[in-house]
Design an enzyme around this catalytic site. Structure first.
Site, PDB file in Angstrom:
ATOM      1  N   GLU A 103      42.707  42.546   8.792  1.00 28.03           N
ATOM      2  CA  GLU A 103      41.495  42.507   7.955  1.00 28.03           C
ATOM      3  C   GLU A 103      41.706  42.454   6.441  1.00 28.03           C
ATOM      4  O   GLU A 103      41.145  43.274   5.705  1.00 28.03           O
ATOM      5  CB  GLU A 103      40.605  43.700   8.291  1.00 28.03           C
ATOM      6  CG  GLU A 103      40.031  43.638   9.683  1.00 28.03           C
ATOM      7  CD  GLU A 103      38.821  44.525   9.884  1.00 28.03           C
ATOM      8  OE1 GLU A 103      38.619  45.457   9.091  1.00 28.03           O
ATOM      9  OE2 GLU A 103      38.076  44.271  10.842  1.00 28.03           O
ATOM     10  N   GLU A 138      38.894  42.755  17.884  1.00 33.83           N
ATOM     11  CA  GLU A 138      37.946  43.863  17.744  1.00 33.83           C
ATOM     12  C   GLU A 138      36.539  43.328  17.959  1.00 33.83           C
ATOM     13  O   GLU A 138      36.215  42.219  17.526  1.00 33.83           O
ATOM     14  CB  GLU A 138      38.020  44.522  16.353  1.00 33.83           C
ATOM     15  CG  GLU A 138      39.270  45.322  16.120  1.00 33.83           C
ATOM     16  CD  GLU A 138      39.298  46.049  14.779  1.00 33.83           C
ATOM     17  OE1 GLU A 138      38.233  46.501  14.310  1.00 33.83           O
ATOM     18  OE2 GLU A 138      40.387  46.142  14.199  1.00 33.83           O
TER      19      GLU A 138
HETATM   20  C1  BG6 Z   1      37.565  47.333  11.502  1.00 38.37           C
HETATM   21  C2  BG6 Z   1      38.889  48.029  11.464  1.00 38.37           C
HETATM   22  O1  BG6 Z   1      37.189  47.172  10.181  1.00 38.37           O
HETATM   23  O2  BG6 Z   1      36.473  47.965  12.035  1.00 38.37           O
HETATM   24  C3  BG6 Z   1      38.978  49.293  12.285  1.00 38.37           C
HETATM   25  O3  BG6 Z   1      39.952  47.170  11.741  1.00 38.37           O
HETATM   26  C4  BG6 Z   1      37.662  50.046  12.180  1.00 38.37           C
HETATM   27  O4  BG6 Z   1      40.092  50.031  11.825  1.00 38.37           O
HETATM   28  C5  BG6 Z   1      36.572  49.179  12.767  1.00 38.37           C
HETATM   29  O5  BG6 Z   1      37.685  51.298  12.797  1.00 38.37           O
HETATM   30  C6  BG6 Z   1      35.196  49.808  12.749  1.00 38.37           C
HETATM   31  O6  BG6 Z   1      34.889  50.245  11.470  1.00 38.37           O
HETATM   32  P1  BG6 Z   1      34.441  51.746  11.203  1.00 38.37           P
HETATM   33  O7  BG6 Z   1      34.330  51.883   9.739  1.00 38.37           O
HETATM   34  O8  BG6 Z   1      33.146  51.912  11.903  1.00 38.37           O
HETATM   35  O9  BG6 Z   1      35.514  52.591  11.781  1.00 38.37           O
END
Ligand code: BG6
Length: 482
Positions: free
Chosen positions: A161, A372
Site C-alpha cells: 500500500e 485484502e
Molecule cells: C489496509 C492495510 O490499509 O487496510 C491493513 O494493509 C489494514 O494493514 C487494513 O489493517 C484495514 O484498515 P484499518 O485501518 O481498518 O485497519
C-alpha cells in the site's frame, strides 16, 4: 453460480505487527509500528493476537477453513533487528516454522516483504524512508529473505500500500517531526519505496527459481461525482495521481505524466538521482495485488481550495469523519452519496471491485490477485461462543460475485485473500474494529485469554472454498447449528 477456475487460490491475509505480538521477543527490536501504536487510545503492538505463540493452532484453523493460500508479512525487525547487518536466527526460524507448517497443510505461503514496519534502528540512523540509503538496505533484507526461503516460496508481495502510505503517512509510516509539513517528502519516500520495490523485484527474478512478485496496492476506483465534464476531469486527475501513478511505475517503469506534472507545478515532485531512471526500468512486477475495500468520488475543487489529505473516522460512529483529500486545481474527493458505509464511513461497493479488476486488466494485461478485502465491524461474542457476523457474510458474498463477474469478463485473477484471517490490530481503530473469520477474545484495554472462536463467516467461507465459489448462499445452519 458457476465455479471459479480450477487452480484458483482461496486464502486470507494478515500482517506481522497486526497479529504476531512478541514485539520485543527472541531478538526482535522495535519497528515503526511498535512506536506508532504506543500510548494511543487503542492496544499497542506488543501482544496483538499472539500469533507468534499460537501459530500452529492458527494454521490448524486455516486448514479447517479450507484455505489453500495465506498472505502474511515478514517483520524486517524480527530477522534483521538493526535493519541491516547481523541476522537474528530465531526470527528466521519463526518464519521457517510458519512456512513449513503451511506447506505441510497444503496452504501456499504468500509473504509480503514490507507492511508498514521498517526497523526503528533505520529511523534512528537516517530518518527511515526519507533517506536514499533505505532503498539499498531494503534490498539487503529482500536478498536475505529470497536466499533463505526462495526454495519454498514462489509468490511474493513486495511492498504493501504505497498509495495509502502517501495519504496517511504518519500512521502507516514513522515521520520525524521536521518533515511533518513537508508535502514533497510524501512523494519522495514513495519514490524510495518504488526504487526499493524495483531492486527487490529484480532480486526475486534472479534468486528465486520460478518466483513471481508484485506489490499490494491500496486501490479505490474513482467515479466522477456528477456527469459535469469538470467533475469527470477531476475524477481522471484523481485516478492519475492516486492510482495510475503507482501502477505505471510498477508495470511500465515511469510516473504518469499528468500526475507528475501536477506534483512539479506544486513543488511536490520526488527528486531523481542520476541512476533512478535506470533502476525504474530495471524490473517490472509480474502481477498486481489489489487491496480493495471501497470506492470514492471526485469533483472539481473550489478555486480557493487548500491542500488536505485523507481523514479518518476514529470513533466508529458514522459521520464522524475528518475530511477527504483535496488537491487544489486538480480534484476534491467526496463520498459517493449512492452507497451505504461501514460504521467507520468506508463506502461499500462490490461493483467497484469488478470495475477495478476489469479496468486494470484492460489497461495493463497482467494477472491480478486480491490480497485484502473485508468489512471492519463491531462483533459480539455471545455466551455460547458464537459470533453472528451476517453483515460480513453479506459484504464478502457480494464481493465474491463481483470477482466472478470480472473473471467472466476476461480478468486473470489468481487469488482471493480477504482481510483478515483472524481479528487483529486495525491500523486506525485497534481491536474495536474487527475483520477476521476467527474471533480473538481480547479488547484494546484487556488482553483476556486471547482464545480463538469461529465466527459465522468462518463457516460461510468454508462452504465457499469447498465448492470453489459455487455455493455462496447463507444457509440457515450457519447461524443455528455450529
Ligand atoms: C489496509 C492495510 O490499509 O487496510 C491493513 O494493509 C489494514 O494493514 C487494513 O489493517 C484495514 O484498515 P484499518 O485501518 O481498518 O485497519
Amino acid at each position: 453460480m458457476k465455479q471459479f477456475p480450477k487452480n484458483f487460490l482461496w486464502g486470507a491475509a494478515t500482517s506481522a505487527y497486526q497479529v504476531e505480538g512478541a514485539a520485543l521477543m527472541d531478538g526482535k527490536k522495535e519497528s515503526m509500528q511498535d512506536i506508532n501504536n504506543q500510548g494511543g487510545q487503542f492496544a499497542d503492538a506488543s501482544v496483538t493476537s499472539d500469533h507468534y505463540h499460537r501459530m500452529k493452532e492458527d494454521v490448524a484453523l486455516m486448514k479447517e477453513l479450507g484455505m489453500n493460500c495465506y498472505r502474511f508479512s515478514i517483520a524486517w525487525a524480527r530477522v534483521l533487528p538493526d535493519g541491516v547487518g547481523e541476522v537474528n536466527q530465531k526470527g528466521l526460524q519463526f518464519y521457517h516454522d510458519l512456512i513449513d507448517e503451511l506447506l505441510a497443510n497444503g496452504i501456499e505461503p504468500i509473504p509480503t516483504l514490507y507492511h508498514y514496519d521498517m526497523p526503528m534502528a533505520l529511523v534512528e540512523k537516517y530518518d527511515g524512508w526519507v533517506d536514499r540509503q533505505s532503498i539499498f538496505d531494503f534490498a539487503e533484507f529482500a536478498e536475505l529473505i529470497f536466499k533463505e526461503f526462495g526454495h519454498k516460496v514462489k509468490k511474493w508481495i513486495s511492498i504493501n500500500e504505497q498509495s495509502i502510505i502517501v495519504q496517511y503517512w504518519t500512521k502507516k509510516n514513522y515521520v520525524p517531526e521536521k518533515y511533518l509539513n513537508d508535502a514533497r517528502m510524501r512523494y519522495q519516500i514513495n519514490h524510495h519505496m518504488h526504487l526499493a520495490d524495483k531492486l527487490a523485484t529484480k532480486l526475486c527474478h534472479e534468486l528465486v527459481e520460478g518466483g513471481t512478485i508484485g506489490p499490494a496496492l491500496g486501490y479505490d476506483p474513482i467515479y466522477p461525482l456528477t456527469s459535469k465534464p469538470e467533475d469527470a476531469r477531476a475524477a481522471m486527475n484523481a485516478q492519475d495521481l492516486r492510482n495510475q501513478y503507482f501502477l505505471d511505475m510498477y508495470l511500465k517503469g515511469f510516473y504518469t505524466e499528468s500526475a507528475f506534472r501536477y506534483l512539479k507545478e506544486h513543488d511536490m515532485q520526488p527528486l531523481f538521482h542520476e541512476e533512478d531512471e535506470k533502476i525504474c526500468q530495471s524490473a517490472m512486477s509480474d502481477f498486481i495485488a489489489i487491496n480493495y475495500y471501497s470506492s470514492m468520488c471526485a469533483k472539481a475543487p473550489k478555486k480557493d481550495a487548500t491542500r488536505q489529505y485523507q481523514g479518518v473516522n476514529i470513533s466508529g460512529v458514522k459521520g464522524q469523519f475528518s475530511g477527504e483529500e483535496i488537491q487544489p486545481d486538480f480534484y476534491e474527493m467526496v463520498k459517493n452519496p449512492n452507497l451505504d458505509t461501514t460504521d467507520w464511513d468506508w463506502t461499500i461497493d462490490p461493483t467497484g471491485l469488478e470495475y477495478t479488476l476489469r479496468d486494470i486488466a484492460t489497461r495493463y494485461n497482467v494477472p491480478l490477485m486480491i490480497t485484502e478485502n473485508g468489512m471492519g465491524a463491531y462483533d459480539t461474542l455471545e455466551e455460547d461462543g458464537r459470533i453472528h457476523d451476517h453483515y460480513r457474510i453479506d459484504y464478502l458474498q457480494k464481493h465474491v460475485i463481483a470477482m466472478k463477474n470480472a473473471i467472466d469478463n476476461g480478468v486473470e485473477l489468481l487469488a482471493y485473500c480477504p482481510w483478515s484471517y483472524i481479528d487483529l490490530l486495525s491500523t486506525s481503530n485497534g481491536y474495536k474494529k474487527r475483520y477476521g473469520f476467527v474471533y480473538v477474545n481480547r479488547t484494546d484495554e484487556d488482553e483476556k485469554d486471547l482464545n480463538r472462536y469461529k465466527k459465522d463467516s468462518f463457516y460461510w467461507y468454508q462452504q465457499v472454498i469447498a465448492t470453489n465459489g459455487a455455493k455462496l448462499a447463507v444457509d440457515n445452519y450457519l447461524v443455528t447449528e455450529h
